[in-house]
Write a protein that holds these residues in place. Structure first.
Motif, PDB file in Angstrom:
ATOM      1  N   SER A   1      -1.422   3.827   0.884  1.00 67.13           N
ATOM      2  CA  SER A   1      -0.947   3.205  -0.223  1.00 67.13           C
ATOM      3  C   SER A   1       0.323   2.225  -0.109  1.00 67.13           C
ATOM      4  O   SER A   1       0.683   2.037  -1.095  1.00 67.13           O
ATOM      5  CB  SER A   1      -0.885   4.160  -1.428  1.00 67.13           C
ATOM      6  OG  SER A   1       0.216   4.850  -1.301  1.00 67.13           O
ATOM      7  N   GLY A   2       1.145   2.474   1.093  1.00 67.35           N
ATOM      8  CA  GLY A   2       2.260   1.868   1.351  1.00 67.35           C
ATOM      9  C   GLY A   2       3.397   2.198   0.892  1.00 67.35           C
ATOM     10  O   GLY A   2       4.526   1.622   0.758  1.00 67.35           O
ATOM     11  N   THR A   3       3.280   3.764   0.887  1.00 69.29           N
ATOM     12  CA  THR A   3       4.837   4.400   0.488  1.00 69.29           C
ATOM     13  C   THR A   3       5.880   3.999   1.167  1.00 69.29           C
ATOM     14  O   THR A   3       7.099   3.781   0.959  1.00 69.29           O
ATOM     15  CB  THR A   3       4.293   5.886   0.233  1.00 69.29           C
ATOM     16  OG1 THR A   3       3.393   5.966  -0.443  1.00 69.29           O
ATOM     17  CG2 THR A   3       5.340   6.610  -0.308  1.00 69.29           C
ATOM     18  N   THR A   4       5.586   4.058   2.722  1.00 68.47           N
ATOM     19  CA  THR A   4       6.835   4.013   3.609  1.00 68.47           C
ATOM     20  C   THR A   4       7.179   2.365   3.420  1.00 68.47           C
ATOM     21  O   THR A   4       8.616   2.324   3.580  1.00 68.47           O
ATOM     22  CB  THR A   4       6.005   4.228   5.142  1.00 68.47           C
ATOM     23  OG1 THR A   4       5.600   5.344   5.129  1.00 68.47           O
ATOM     24  CG2 THR A   4       7.111   3.839   6.065  1.00 68.47           C
ATOM     25  N   MET A   5       6.445   1.585   3.366  1.00 68.44           N
ATOM     26  CA  MET A   5       6.792   0.090   3.042  1.00 68.44           C
ATOM     27  C   MET A   5       7.723  -0.147   1.793  1.00 68.44           C
ATOM     28  O   MET A   5       8.931  -0.602   1.950  1.00 68.44           O
ATOM     29  CB  MET A   5       5.571  -0.793   3.025  1.00 68.44           C
ATOM     30  CG  MET A   5       4.883  -0.809   4.452  1.00 68.44           C
ATOM     31  SD  MET A   5       3.436  -1.798   4.096  1.00 68.44           S
ATOM     32  CE  MET A   5       4.028  -3.293   4.776  1.00 68.44           C
TER      33      MET A   5
ATOM     34  N   MET B   1       7.898   4.247  -8.897  1.00 68.84           N
ATOM     35  CA  MET B   1       6.974   4.469  -7.844  1.00 68.84           C
ATOM     36  C   MET B   1       6.846   3.837  -6.721  1.00 68.84           C
ATOM     37  O   MET B   1       7.062   2.804  -6.559  1.00 68.84           O
ATOM     38  CB  MET B   1       5.421   4.278  -8.654  1.00 68.84           C
ATOM     39  CG  MET B   1       4.592   4.912  -8.004  1.00 68.84           C
ATOM     40  SD  MET B   1       2.713   5.178  -8.896  1.00 68.84           S
ATOM     41  CE  MET B   1       2.216   3.116  -8.654  1.00 68.84           C
ATOM     42  N   GLN B   2       6.855   4.658  -5.301  1.00 70.29           N
ATOM     43  CA  GLN B   2       6.537   4.057  -4.247  1.00 70.29           C
ATOM     44  C   GLN B   2       5.356   4.291  -3.705  1.00 70.29           C
ATOM     45  O   GLN B   2       4.673   5.389  -3.776  1.00 70.29           O
ATOM     46  CB  GLN B   2       7.678   4.438  -3.395  1.00 70.29           C
ATOM     47  CG  GLN B   2       9.082   4.272  -3.867  1.00 70.29           C
ATOM     48  CD  GLN B   2       9.780   5.137  -4.837  1.00 70.29           C
ATOM     49  OE1 GLN B   2       9.134   6.401  -4.898  1.00 70.29           O
ATOM     50  NE2 GLN B   2      10.311   4.703  -5.755  1.00 70.29           N
ATOM     51  N   GLY B   3       4.622   3.377  -3.220  1.00 70.00           N
ATOM     52  CA  GLY B   3       2.948   3.637  -2.785  1.00 70.00           C
ATOM     53  C   GLY B   3       2.285   3.693  -4.027  1.00 70.00           C
ATOM     54  O   GLY B   3       2.645   2.964  -5.182  1.00 70.00           O
ATOM     55  N   ASP B   4       1.216   4.565  -4.168  1.00 72.94           N
ATOM     56  CA  ASP B   4       0.335   4.469  -5.318  1.00 72.94           C
ATOM     57  C   ASP B   4       0.322   6.100  -5.555  1.00 72.94           C
ATOM     58  O   ASP B   4      -0.257   6.798  -4.941  1.00 72.94           O
ATOM     59  CB  ASP B   4      -0.985   3.710  -4.982  1.00 72.94           C
ATOM     60  CG  ASP B   4      -1.916   3.841  -6.098  1.00 72.94           C
ATOM     61  OD1 ASP B   4      -1.646   4.575  -7.116  1.00 72.94           O
ATOM     62  OD2 ASP B   4      -3.168   3.352  -6.233  1.00 72.94           O
ATOM     63  N   LYS B   5       0.774   6.415  -7.057  1.00 69.09           N
ATOM     64  CA  LYS B   5       0.414   7.928  -7.306  1.00 69.09           C
ATOM     65  C   LYS B   5      -0.950   8.498  -7.326  1.00 69.09           C
ATOM     66  O   LYS B   5      -1.467   9.441  -7.091  1.00 69.09           O
ATOM     67  CB  LYS B   5       1.146   8.468  -8.443  1.00 69.09           C
ATOM     68  CG  LYS B   5       0.611   7.777  -9.684  1.00 69.09           C
ATOM     69  CD  LYS B   5       1.563   8.270 -10.810  1.00 69.09           C
ATOM     70  CE  LYS B   5       1.218   7.549 -12.130  1.00 69.09           C
ATOM     71  NZ  LYS B   5       0.140   7.458 -12.686  1.00 69.09           N
ATOM     72  N   ASN B   6      -1.999   7.349  -7.409  1.00 66.36           N
ATOM     73  CA  ASN B   6      -3.410   7.803  -7.621  1.00 66.36           C
ATOM     74  C   ASN B   6      -3.836   7.727  -6.432  1.00 66.36           C
ATOM     75  O   ASN B   6      -5.190   8.046  -6.216  1.00 66.36           O
ATOM     76  CB  ASN B   6      -4.100   6.916  -8.651  1.00 66.36           C
ATOM     77  CG  ASN B   6      -3.462   6.903  -9.952  1.00 66.36           C
ATOM     78  OD1 ASN B   6      -3.136   8.179 -10.364  1.00 66.36           O
ATOM     79  ND2 ASN B   6      -3.202   5.649 -10.543  1.00 66.36           N
ATOM     80  N   TYR B   7      -3.371   7.478  -5.130  1.00 64.39           N
ATOM     81  CA  TYR B   7      -4.026   7.439  -3.852  1.00 64.39           C
ATOM     82  C   TYR B   7      -4.092   8.762  -3.308  1.00 64.39           C
ATOM     83  O   TYR B   7      -2.982   9.476  -3.182  1.00 64.39           O
ATOM     84  CB  TYR B   7      -3.049   6.538  -2.966  1.00 64.39           C
ATOM     85  CG  TYR B   7      -3.630   6.546  -1.580  1.00 64.39           C
ATOM     86  CD1 TYR B   7      -4.728   5.417  -1.294  1.00 64.39           C
ATOM     87  CD2 TYR B   7      -3.353   7.170  -0.350  1.00 64.39           C
ATOM     88  CE1 TYR B   7      -5.389   5.269  -0.134  1.00 64.39           C
ATOM     89  CE2 TYR B   7      -3.931   7.194   0.819  1.00 64.39           C
ATOM     90  CZ  TYR B   7      -4.896   6.070   0.780  1.00 64.39           C
ATOM     91  OH  TYR B   7      -5.504   5.974   2.110  1.00 64.39           O
ATOM     92  N   THR B   8      -5.168   9.550  -3.147  1.00 67.64           N
ATOM     93  CA  THR B   8      -5.215  10.793  -2.659  1.00 67.64           C
ATOM     94  C   THR B   8      -4.625  10.699  -1.152  1.00 67.64           C
ATOM     95  O   THR B   8      -5.133  10.167  -0.377  1.00 67.64           O
ATOM     96  CB  THR B   8      -6.878  11.086  -2.600  1.00 67.64           C
ATOM     97  OG1 THR B   8      -7.440  10.783  -3.762  1.00 67.64           O
ATOM     98  CG2 THR B   8      -6.893  12.466  -2.380  1.00 67.64           C
TER      99      THR B   8
END
Ligand code: SAM
Length: 280
Positions: A96-100, A60-67
């Protein structure tokens, strides 16, 4: 830039006709599966999952539960094409930090900002005034609020509180986004790239006449116009959406009966900063 470009991406049409369907637009994609990522070569992008299996084994990258999280594979595609290892990737609305996470997976450096940081490696900042010097970023990715469709935080500066369907044509929303785009231009190095991921929006209106059940907001076209005031357009990608609403029969029924469309795709605008270009 193709730091990790796979070998020969060209396709032999005859081989394709014999039935080996591996391309993103092939209709035999199993929802939720995670085929190995490879560079996409058309302007229609699709992948069956929100996340991909990273090189370190994380899923997972970022948070799958982040709307409102961005599909991480979209960012993977961009970084593969337009950046190299050790480049500095900046996301001014990092959520949620996906890019990072994608940047680090690909051995790039990452700086993430948000008004409402969800983790300690994201800095609290307004995307209209980033605490970053001029011309520091090698690539900027941004997935902004699409008008008021998600309540991100209580911070009154959140651009997700500005209605793109207001009576004055969403002036506050577009003015705010114009300032964000100017700021991206400031922090990006000359001759480097940025990408903005966005969807149009449609809002149901109570008490409107039959046949005009709501307001359509062409946010994609409006933001593209703003981007073109500062950057050169490199390309426009259509990204197929796979969100849960699209899987619900009752939403499809409502769209049919209410005479509106659900959003089936997001725009991905890819732009380049060129300092000495003629002004529009
Ligand atoms: C669509 S989400 C970003 C999702 C993110 N790319 C991810 O994958 O998790 C939009 C983000 O913009 C942030 N935001 C809204 N207004 C902002 C502003 N003025 N400055 C910085 N961040 C802002 C929200 O807090 C929200 O996290």
């Amino acid at each position: 830039m193709n730091a990790d470009r796979p070998g020969n991406a060209s396709e032999n049409p005859r081989r394709k006709a014999r039935g080996k369907k591996t391309g993103p637009a092939s209709r035999n994609i199993k929802p939720g599966s995670r085929p190995a990522l490879k560079m996409l070569t058309t302007t229609l992008w699709e992948y069956p999952s929100q996340h991909y299996d990273a090189s370190d084994g994380s899923t997972m990258q970022g948070d799958k539960n982040y709307t409102g999280a961005t599909p991480s594979w979209v960012i993977w595609q961009l970084l593969q094409r337009y950046t190299r290892e050790k480049d500095l990737i900046v996301d001014p609305m990092c959520g949620s930090g996906t890019t990072m996470d994608v940047a680090r997976d690909l051995k790039r450096r990452a700086l993430g900002y948000d008004l409402s940081p969800t983790r300690t490696d994201i800095f609290r900042a307004d995307a209209r005034k980033l605490p970053l010097e001029d011309a520091k970023a090698d690539f900027v990715f941004i997935d902004p609020p699409y008008s008021t469709h998600v309540d991100y935080s209580d911070d009154p500066r959140c651009i997700g509180k500005l209605d793109a369907a207001s009576d004055d044509g969403g002036q506050d929303y577009y003015n705010a986004m114009k300032t964000v785009i100017d700021e991206i231009h400031r922090v990006l190095k000359d001759r480097r790239y940025m990408a903005l991921y966005v969807s149009d929006s449609w809002k149901k209106r109570k008490g409107t006449q039959q046949g005009t059940p709501g307001t359509f907001m062409p946010i994609g076209f409006e933001l593209f116009n703003l981007l073109q005031q500062r950057f050169i357009a490199v390309d426009i990608i259509c990204v197929v959406r796979h969100n849960t609403k699209l899987k619900r029969g009752n939403w499809h029924k409502a769209a049919e009966q209410g005479n509106f469309f659900m959003r089936g795709f997001n725009y991905l605008f890819i732009m380049k900063k060129v300092m000495d270009r003629p002004t529009r």
